[in-house]
Design an enzyme around this catalytic site. Structure first.
Site, PDB file in Angstrom:
ATOM      1  N   LYS A  76       2.050  -3.467   7.945  1.00  0.00           N
ATOM      2  CA  LYS A  76       1.973  -3.609   6.149  1.00  0.00           C
ATOM      3  C   LYS A  76       3.595  -3.043   5.396  1.00  0.00           C
ATOM      4  O   LYS A  76       3.881  -3.962   5.281  1.00  0.00           O
ATOM      5  CB  LYS A  76       1.370  -2.712   5.197  1.00  0.00           C
ATOM      6  CG  LYS A  76      -0.018  -3.226   5.330  1.00  0.00           C
ATOM      7  CD  LYS A  76      -0.381  -4.356   4.541  1.00  0.00           C
ATOM      8  CE  LYS A  76      -0.381  -4.024   3.382  1.00  0.00           C
ATOM      9  NZ  LYS A  76      -0.694  -5.821   2.679  1.00  0.00           N
ATOM     10  N   TYR A 118      -1.926   0.209  11.013  1.00  0.00           N
ATOM     11  CA  TYR A 118      -2.371  -0.891   9.864  1.00  0.00           C
ATOM     12  C   TYR A 118      -0.956  -0.485   8.677  1.00  0.00           C
ATOM     13  O   TYR A 118      -0.139  -1.654   8.422  1.00  0.00           O
ATOM     14  CB  TYR A 118      -3.802  -0.067   9.367  1.00  0.00           C
ATOM     15  CG  TYR A 118      -3.147  -0.755   7.478  1.00  0.00           C
ATOM     16  CD1 TYR A 118      -3.770  -1.584   7.319  1.00  0.00           C
ATOM     17  CD2 TYR A 118      -3.422  -0.185   6.402  1.00  0.00           C
ATOM     18  CE1 TYR A 118      -3.499  -2.667   5.453  1.00  0.00           C
ATOM     19  CE2 TYR A 118      -2.908   0.035   5.478  1.00  0.00           C
ATOM     20  CZ  TYR A 118      -3.448  -1.421   4.886  1.00  0.00           C
ATOM     21  OH  TYR A 118      -3.285  -1.747   3.236  1.00  0.00           O
ATOM     22  N   THR A 130       0.507  -1.327   0.087  1.00  0.00           N
ATOM     23  CA  THR A 130      -0.037  -0.171   0.099  1.00  0.00           C
ATOM     24  C   THR A 130       0.714   1.618   0.047  1.00  0.00           C
ATOM     25  O   THR A 130       1.908   1.043   0.527  1.00  0.00           O
ATOM     26  CB  THR A 130      -0.930  -0.458   1.418  1.00  0.00           C
ATOM     27  OG1 THR A 130      -1.713   1.359   1.535  1.00  0.00           O
ATOM     28  CG2 THR A 130      -0.175  -0.285   2.624  1.00  0.00           C
ATOM     29  N   ASP A 131       0.275   2.236  -0.614  1.00  0.00           N
ATOM     30  CA  ASP A 131       0.728   3.448  -0.341  1.00  0.00           C
ATOM     31  C   ASP A 131       1.188   4.298   1.323  1.00  0.00           C
ATOM     32  O   ASP A 131       1.886   5.226   0.687  1.00  0.00           O
ATOM     33  CB  ASP A 131       0.046   4.570  -1.634  1.00  0.00           C
ATOM     34  CG  ASP A 131      -1.803   4.476  -0.945  1.00  0.00           C
ATOM     35  OD1 ASP A 131      -2.254   4.253  -0.265  1.00  0.00           O
ATOM     36  OD2 ASP A 131      -1.719   5.373  -1.542  1.00  0.00           O
ATOM     37  N   GLU A 132      -0.049   3.599   1.925  1.00  0.00           N
ATOM     38  CA  GLU A 132       0.075   3.764   3.175  1.00  0.00           C
ATOM     39  C   GLU A 132       1.761   4.386   4.150  1.00  0.00           C
ATOM     40  O   GLU A 132       1.366   4.594   5.414  1.00  0.00           O
ATOM     41  CB  GLU A 132      -0.780   3.355   3.857  1.00  0.00           C
ATOM     42  CG  GLU A 132      -2.062   4.171   2.964  1.00  0.00           C
ATOM     43  CD  GLU A 132      -3.431   3.752   4.021  1.00  0.00           C
ATOM     44  OE1 GLU A 132      -2.996   3.180   5.569  1.00  0.00           O
ATOM     45  OE2 GLU A 132      -4.848   3.687   3.692  1.00  0.00           O
TER      46      GLU A 132
HETATM   47  P1  NAD Z   1      -9.784  -6.937   2.233  1.00  0.00           P
HETATM   48  O1  NAD Z   1     -10.349  -6.903   3.761  1.00  0.00           O
HETATM   49  O2  NAD Z   1     -10.963  -6.760   1.659  1.00  0.00           O
HETATM   50  O3  NAD Z   1      -9.492  -8.522   2.350  1.00  0.00           O
HETATM   51  C1  NAD Z   1      -8.737  -9.341   2.569  1.00  0.00           C
HETATM   52  C2  NAD Z   1      -9.098 -11.124   2.932  1.00  0.00           C
HETATM   53  O4  NAD Z   1      -7.969 -11.512   3.376  1.00  0.00           O
HETATM   54  C3  NAD Z   1     -10.156 -11.423   3.659  1.00  0.00           C
HETATM   55  O5  NAD Z   1     -10.392 -12.322   2.194  1.00  0.00           O
HETATM   56  C4  NAD Z   1      -9.937 -11.743   4.015  1.00  0.00           C
HETATM   57  O6  NAD Z   1     -10.800 -13.586   4.886  1.00  0.00           O
HETATM   58  C5  NAD Z   1      -8.128 -12.484   4.112  1.00  0.00           C
HETATM   59  N1  NAD Z   1      -7.966 -12.183   5.388  1.00  0.00           N
HETATM   60  C6  NAD Z   1      -7.203 -12.073   6.331  1.00  0.00           C
HETATM   61  N2  NAD Z   1      -6.558 -12.773   7.674  1.00  0.00           N
HETATM   62  C7  NAD Z   1      -6.000 -14.129   7.142  1.00  0.00           C
HETATM   63  C8  NAD Z   1      -5.467 -14.978   7.077  1.00  0.00           C
HETATM   64  N3  NAD Z   1      -4.711 -14.786   8.132  1.00  0.00           N
HETATM   65  N4  NAD Z   1      -5.207 -15.644   6.427  1.00  0.00           N
HETATM   66  C9  NAD Z   1      -6.034 -15.755   5.619  1.00  0.00           C
HETATM   67  N5  NAD Z   1      -6.850 -15.088   5.059  1.00  0.00           N
HETATM   68  C10 NAD Z   1      -6.761 -13.798   5.190  1.00  0.00           C
HETATM   69  O7  NAD Z   1      -8.514  -6.291   1.367  1.00  0.00           O
HETATM   70  P2  NAD Z   1      -8.130  -5.405   0.258  1.00  0.00           P
HETATM   71  O8  NAD Z   1      -9.159  -4.541   0.589  1.00  0.00           O
HETATM   72  O9  NAD Z   1      -8.586  -6.397  -0.958  1.00  0.00           O
HETATM   73  O10 NAD Z   1      -6.961  -5.907   0.407  1.00  0.00           O
HETATM   74  C11 NAD Z   1      -6.096  -6.866  -0.774  1.00  0.00           C
HETATM   75  C12 NAD Z   1      -4.823  -6.628  -0.135  1.00  0.00           C
HETATM   76  O11 NAD Z   1      -4.134  -5.409  -0.985  1.00  0.00           O
HETATM   77  C13 NAD Z   1      -4.276  -6.066   1.493  1.00  0.00           C
HETATM   78  O12 NAD Z   1      -3.043  -6.366   2.003  1.00  0.00           O
HETATM   79  C14 NAD Z   1      -4.412  -4.776   1.757  1.00  0.00           C
HETATM   80  O13 NAD Z   1      -3.184  -4.497   2.566  1.00  0.00           O
HETATM   81  C15 NAD Z   1      -3.837  -4.368  -0.281  1.00  0.00           C
HETATM   82  N6  NAD Z   1      -4.420  -3.220  -0.474  1.00  0.00           N
HETATM   83  C16 NAD Z   1      -5.145  -2.973  -0.311  1.00  0.00           C
HETATM   84  C17 NAD Z   1      -5.897  -1.592  -0.691  1.00  0.00           C
HETATM   85  C18 NAD Z   1      -7.250  -0.973  -0.923  1.00  0.00           C
HETATM   86  O14 NAD Z   1      -7.555  -0.321  -1.111  1.00  0.00           O
HETATM   87  N7  NAD Z   1      -8.779  -1.927  -0.659  1.00  0.00           N
HETATM   88  C19 NAD Z   1      -4.876  -0.239  -1.541  1.00  0.00           C
HETATM   89  C20 NAD Z   1      -3.593  -0.875  -1.387  1.00  0.00           C
HETATM   90  C21 NAD Z   1      -3.175  -1.885  -1.385  1.00  0.00           C
HETATM   91  O1  DAU Z   2      -4.120   4.038   0.381  1.00  0.00           O
HETATM   92  C1  DAU Z   2      -4.351   2.043   0.300  1.00  0.00           C
HETATM   93  C2  DAU Z   2      -5.582   2.476   1.143  1.00  0.00           C
HETATM   94  O2  DAU Z   2      -6.505   2.591   1.200  1.00  0.00           O
HETATM   95  C3  DAU Z   2      -5.007   0.661   1.702  1.00  0.00           C
HETATM   96  O3  DAU Z   2      -4.037   0.128   1.914  1.00  0.00           O
HETATM   97  C4  DAU Z   2      -6.227   0.057   2.707  1.00  0.00           C
HETATM   98  O4  DAU Z   2      -6.626  -0.896   2.811  1.00  0.00           O
HETATM   99  C5  DAU Z   2      -7.377   0.802   1.836  1.00  0.00           C
HETATM  100  O5  DAU Z   2      -8.354   0.917   3.621  1.00  0.00           O
HETATM  101  C6  DAU Z   2      -7.982   2.500   2.069  1.00  0.00           C
HETATM  102  O6  DAU Z   2      -6.766   2.506   3.572  1.00  0.00           O
HETATM  103  P1  DAU Z   2      -8.110   4.106   3.542  1.00  0.00           P
HETATM  104  O7  DAU Z   2      -8.101   4.672   5.277  1.00  0.00           O
HETATM  105  O8  DAU Z   2      -7.504   5.398   2.937  1.00  0.00           O
HETATM  106  O9  DAU Z   2      -9.522   4.060   3.411  1.00  0.00           O
HETATM  107  P2  DAU Z   2     -10.963   4.393   3.887  1.00  0.00           P
HETATM  108  O10 DAU Z   2     -12.040   3.687   2.718  1.00  0.00           O
HETATM  109  O11 DAU Z   2     -10.992   3.538   5.210  1.00  0.00           O
HETATM  110  O12 DAU Z   2     -11.351   6.152   4.243  1.00  0.00           O
HETATM  111  C7  DAU Z   2     -10.685   6.832   2.829  1.00  0.00           C
HETATM  112  C8  DAU Z   2     -10.771   8.349   3.558  1.00  0.00           C
HETATM  113  O13 DAU Z   2     -12.101   8.258   4.439  1.00  0.00           O
HETATM  114  C9  DAU Z   2      -9.697   8.367   4.409  1.00  0.00           C
HETATM  115  O14 DAU Z   2      -8.935   9.677   4.710  1.00  0.00           O
HETATM  116  C10 DAU Z   2     -10.325   8.351   6.072  1.00  0.00           C
HETATM  117  C11 DAU Z   2     -11.989   8.994   5.494  1.00  0.00           C
HETATM  118  N1  DAU Z   2     -12.929   8.772   6.004  1.00  0.00           N
HETATM  119  C12 DAU Z   2     -13.280   6.925   6.075  1.00  0.00           C
HETATM  120  C13 DAU Z   2     -14.832   6.365   6.505  1.00  0.00           C
HETATM  121  C14 DAU Z   2     -14.817   4.806   6.477  1.00  0.00           C
HETATM  122  C15 DAU Z   2     -14.320   9.213   6.036  1.00  0.00           C
HETATM  123  O15 DAU Z   2     -13.699  10.453   6.023  1.00  0.00           O
HETATM  124  N2  DAU Z   2     -15.100   8.709   6.414  1.00  0.00           N
HETATM  125  C16 DAU Z   2     -15.208   6.773   7.100  1.00  0.00           C
HETATM  126  O16 DAU Z   2     -16.628   6.732   7.815  1.00  0.00           O
END
Ligand code: NAD
Ligand code: DAU
Length: 355
Positions: free
Chosen positions: A163, A159, A133-135
């Protein structure tokens, strides 16, 4: 040949598995613990597809990944499995350390052992793709250039720290043991199957139900949004042609404030689901107390993946958000299932005490 995907019942993993099977014939083994974020309903359309094998298991258990590797002999691992919600990591970081750090460590150990057992040709071709992730770069100032792959890691939430720790372990397995790993750092994804705890699906669901839209702080925090299908295409390119030991940024070149994102969702809802008593939906916006340690801005430079692999996103935010809002409106049964029971407890825990 086959690939192993971890976390393939979650949001991005589901999209990746479905896209993978559409794009080619290579089978995929899907290892997922099925936490609250994992959902087999996502994979219903491939329930009878013999190219997809699902294994329920925890990557942090020492025997899980070794047994999947020895049974299925994949040529690559695409590692998505993680705890992913920043707000949950603030309420309780333990699971994040266990899955993201210990789980990735166990996966690397298993991959190393397996990789060493392969014949030379297979050894050369084997890859571990670590989806991150970019975070990990922490918060940028308004005038900073988007982060490149060379930026210093500065994670700010439990989080992102978990990562970052995983990424460092991944890096060390390349430098120390030569394990052919690649890490991708991606910006915020949106699209179908995202659990409605994250900003875009939460606002879509609440807006469609006429409920409050809780924006943290002043709503001016910036994220760089990418439609999930574009992320999947990028991952396939990296798996195909990315260089072992390298890191690739993946992002949408689409920096937006949270208020702008939510306003666009409201307009789409008004348009696609009109005639509702709560129009305009933007009147449902409520500014609530901020996320502790809330990063102000994320943005990634994508010159490296564009130059080396020729990848660029296809979707604009306008087209991607319309598809996404429509998907949620069209998939009420999915939504009803994931927003029952434990989900309500989460809403109470995270939102009830916000002013
Ligand atoms: P998500 O939370 O939707 O899904 C995570 C999945 O991992 C779920 O199906 C869960 O059951 C499984 N899981 C959790 N713990 C586990 C374990 N111990 N063993 C096996 N499976 C397990 O997540 P996502 O948003 O699909 O993200 C997927 C990946 O991409 C993550 O590594 C996240 O850090 C990365 N990522 C997500 C975003 C985003 O915006 N969602 C952006 C950048 C990177
Ligand atoms: O940047 C990549 C990341 O993006 C991934 O690594 C994470 O897994 C994914 O959850 C996401 O993280 P963020 O914290 O950026 O996503 P989230 O959707 O939780 O929040 C996006 C923005 O919106 C953030 O600035 C917080 C704000 N927010 C979020 C929620 C849930 C609100 O203002 N209100 C809300 O209820």
């Amino acid at each position: 040949m086959t690939i192993l995907v971890t976390g393939g019942a979650g949001f991005i993993g589901t999209n990746f598995v479905l896209d993978w099977l559409k794009a080619g014939d290579e089978p995929v083994v899907n290892l997922d613990k099925l936490t609250y974020a994992g959902n087999l309903r996502n994979l219903q359309s491939i329930a009878n597809d013999t190219r997809h094998s699902f294994v329920q298991g925890d990557i942090a258990e020492p025997d899980t990944v070794p047994s999947v590797l020895s049974e299925h002999c994949p040529r690559a691992i695409v590692h998505f499995a993680a705890e992913t919600h920043v707000d949950r990591s603030i309420h309780g970081p333990q699971n994040f350390i266990q899955t993201n750090v210990v789980g990735t460590f166990r996966l690397l150990e298993a991959a190393l052992h397996y990789w060493r057992s392969l014949e030379d040709a297979q050894k050369n071709d084997f890859r571990v793709l670590n989806v991150s992730t970019d975070e990990v770069f922490g918060s940028l100032s308004p005038d900073d250039a988007p982060a490149t792959e060379e930026n210093r890691y500065a994670p700010n939430s439990p989080y992102s720290a978990s990562k970052a720790a995983a990424d460092h372990l991944v890096r060390s397995y390349f430098h120390t043991y030569g394990l052919p790993v690649i890490t991708t750092l991606c910006s915020n994804n949106y699209g179908p199957y995202q659990f409605p705890e994250k900003l875009i699906p939460l606002m879509t669901v609440n807006g469609s139900r006429g409920q409050a839209l809780p924006i943290y702080g002043d709503g001016k925090n910036i994220r760089d949004w990418l439609y999930v299908a574009d992320h999947c295409t990028a991952l396939r390119s990296v798996l195909d042609r990315g260089r072992p030991g390298e890191v690739y940024n993946i992002a949408g070149n689409c920096e937006m404030t949270n208020v702008d994102v939510v306003t666009q969702i409201c307009s789409q809802l008004d348009d696609l689901s009109s005639g509702n008593a709560v129009e305009p939906r933007r009147d449902l916006i409520e500014f609530v107390s901020d996320r502790p340690g809330h990063d102000r801005r994320y943005a990634l430079a994508t010159a490296k993946i564009e130059r080396e692999l020729g990848w660029q996103p296809q979707e604009t935010f306008a087209t991607g958000i319309r598809k996404t809002v429509k998907w949620y409106l069209d998939n009420q049964a999915w939504l009803d299932e994931v927003t029952s029971g434990q989900y309500r407890q989460w809403l109470d825990l995270n939102y009830a005490k916000r002013a």
